[in-house]
Scaffold this active site. Sequence first.
Site, mmCIF file in Angstrom:
data_model
loop_
_atom_site.group_PDB
_atom_site.id
_atom_site.type_symbol
_atom_site.label_atom_id
_atom_site.label_comp_id
_atom_site.label_asym_id
_atom_site.label_seq_id
_atom_site.Cartn_x
_atom_site.Cartn_y
_atom_site.Cartn_z
ATOM 1 N N GLU A 22 0.827 -1.206 0.000
ATOM 2 C CA GLU A 22 0.000 0.000 0.000
ATOM 3 C C GLU A 22 0.860 1.254 0.000
ATOM 4 O O GLU A 22 0.602 2.209 -0.740
ATOM 5 C CB GLU A 22 -0.924 -0.003 1.228
ATOM 6 C CG GLU A 22 -1.843 -1.214 1.310
ATOM 7 C CD GLU A 22 -1.263 -2.350 2.127
ATOM 8 O OE1 GLU A 22 -2.026 -2.992 2.852
ATOM 9 O OE2 GLU A 22 -0.029 -2.593 2.025
ATOM 10 N N CYS A 53 -0.054 0.296 7.640
ATOM 11 C CA CYS A 53 -0.579 0.596 6.306
ATOM 12 C C CYS A 53 -2.007 1.129 6.391
ATOM 13 O O CYS A 53 -2.419 1.965 5.580
ATOM 14 C CB CYS A 53 -0.543 -0.650 5.433
ATOM 15 S SG CYS A 53 1.131 -1.155 4.975
ATOM 16 N N ALA A 96 14.991 -43.328 -10.076
ATOM 17 C CA ALA A 96 16.428 -43.609 -10.209
ATOM 18 C C ALA A 96 16.603 -45.069 -10.594
ATOM 19 O O ALA A 96 15.729 -45.913 -10.325
ATOM 20 C CB ALA A 96 17.162 -43.326 -8.908
ATOM 21 N N SER A 118 20.346 -41.075 -11.156
ATOM 22 C CA SER A 118 19.106 -40.385 -11.517
ATOM 23 C C SER A 118 19.337 -39.147 -12.369
ATOM 24 O O SER A 118 18.389 -38.436 -12.690
ATOM 25 C CB SER A 118 18.361 -39.964 -10.235
ATOM 26 O OG SER A 118 19.146 -39.065 -9.470
ATOM 27 N N SER A 177 20.490 -37.234 10.939
ATOM 28 C CA SER A 177 20.243 -37.623 12.326
ATOM 29 C C SER A 177 21.518 -37.879 13.111
ATOM 30 O O SER A 177 21.619 -37.545 14.294
ATOM 31 C CB SER A 177 19.348 -38.867 12.364
ATOM 32 O OG SER A 177 18.084 -38.587 11.791
ATOM 33 N N GLU A 190 13.489 -31.724 -1.619
ATOM 34 C CA GLU A 190 14.106 -32.486 -2.709
ATOM 35 C C GLU A 190 14.991 -33.547 -2.072
ATOM 36 O O GLU A 190 16.114 -33.255 -1.666
ATOM 37 C CB GLU A 190 14.933 -31.587 -3.627
ATOM 38 C CG GLU A 190 14.126 -30.639 -4.493
ATOM 39 C CD GLU A 190 14.971 -29.950 -5.556
ATOM 40 O OE1 GLU A 190 15.989 -30.553 -5.974
ATOM 41 O OE2 GLU A 190 14.629 -28.830 -5.954
#
Length: 397
Positions: free
Chosen positions: A54, A89, A167, A173, A227, A324
Amino acid sequence: MPSVDEQFMHAALEQAERGLYTTTPNPRVGCVFVRDGQIIASGYHKVAGGPHAEVDAIHNAAAAGVSLQGSTAYVTLEPCSHQGRTGSCAQALIPTGVKRVVAAITDPNPLVAGKGMAILQAAGIETQVGVLEDEARWLNRGFLSRMERKRPWVRLKVASSADGTTALPNGVSQWITGPEARQDGHKLRAQACAVLTGIGTVKADNPQLNVRGVETTRQPIKVVVDSQLEISPDAILLQTGQIIIAHCLANTPGLASPHLAVPPTWHLTHPNRDNIQFMDAAPPVEHSAEQTKAQSNNYTKRKTDLHLLLTKLAEQGIQELHLEAGFGLNGSFMEAGWVDEVVQYIAPRFLGEGLGLFRMTGTAKDKENLPQTLDWKVQQVNTVGTDIKITWIKSAL
């Protein structure tokens, strides 16, 4: 046939999309001022800390010598009502002489949550909310997820052959899909706050995990689910940018292995050490003597608590998380119900035996009976180069 309000809200959404790659962790917001059926000023939020949409539109109008008196403002998100890095705003709109403010959605931020529209109404300005609400929610699905669900919106990107192979049996892959699809995938990375992968992918592919070939002023944070802290300090993704490594080693009962210290010793001398963060995402530890001993003996079997990880990422401002990874981590996210959107690129080839999209364990009953409900719906299908791109979303947003 769209209504007049829908027509101009579409224009405001087009403005908001200009901040697709830059506004994180703020929402993408656009604004247009309309008088006598014509857009007389427009603006959008470019970057966190900069003018909101704005105010940007008000500044643009002033620079062009255009009066906003008697106009209608169309904004994709309720005008903010509080003083943050920028001012309110809603308060900025009042002296412009605007007679009506139309917002696509109410801001779920507790600091706003209807207060912006209330300020305008108290000033005698007509307000309306809900024009093209679905489109505005989709554009800001990450921001809304963080505010409403306290976790990021999780988008999983996967590339496969026409018969679902991601893959070859040996893990190769690169590349199943064509260059256009890979470039399109970088656009998805660019709009995300963070890109996440697992240690298996890091070991197998040594990815950069950054945005390439897309004009952007920032790179997303890189998140690695690791981990046991197995990542090599020489991994390419560690060398630049901000990185979060999610692990399960902090507060592990009886853990005394020096090579598994948190942070690891290599971190002390790593050239990018100031940008590498180690995040404890271990599942809760029971504290009885017998359970403590069992936890200690089996610490290497502990896996990252995905819900805890998502919660902690949201607390750090991560609102759109791009996943991914390999079929194992993909399957863990999918099976736990944390995936909101799947973008699947399908190449025109049949590879036969190989790795699938997800490793889903399930129960015996799950494997013997098809579910009776459809949890996913197709949001969009289009062609990218030689490949097909399908966007799937949960049927209930």
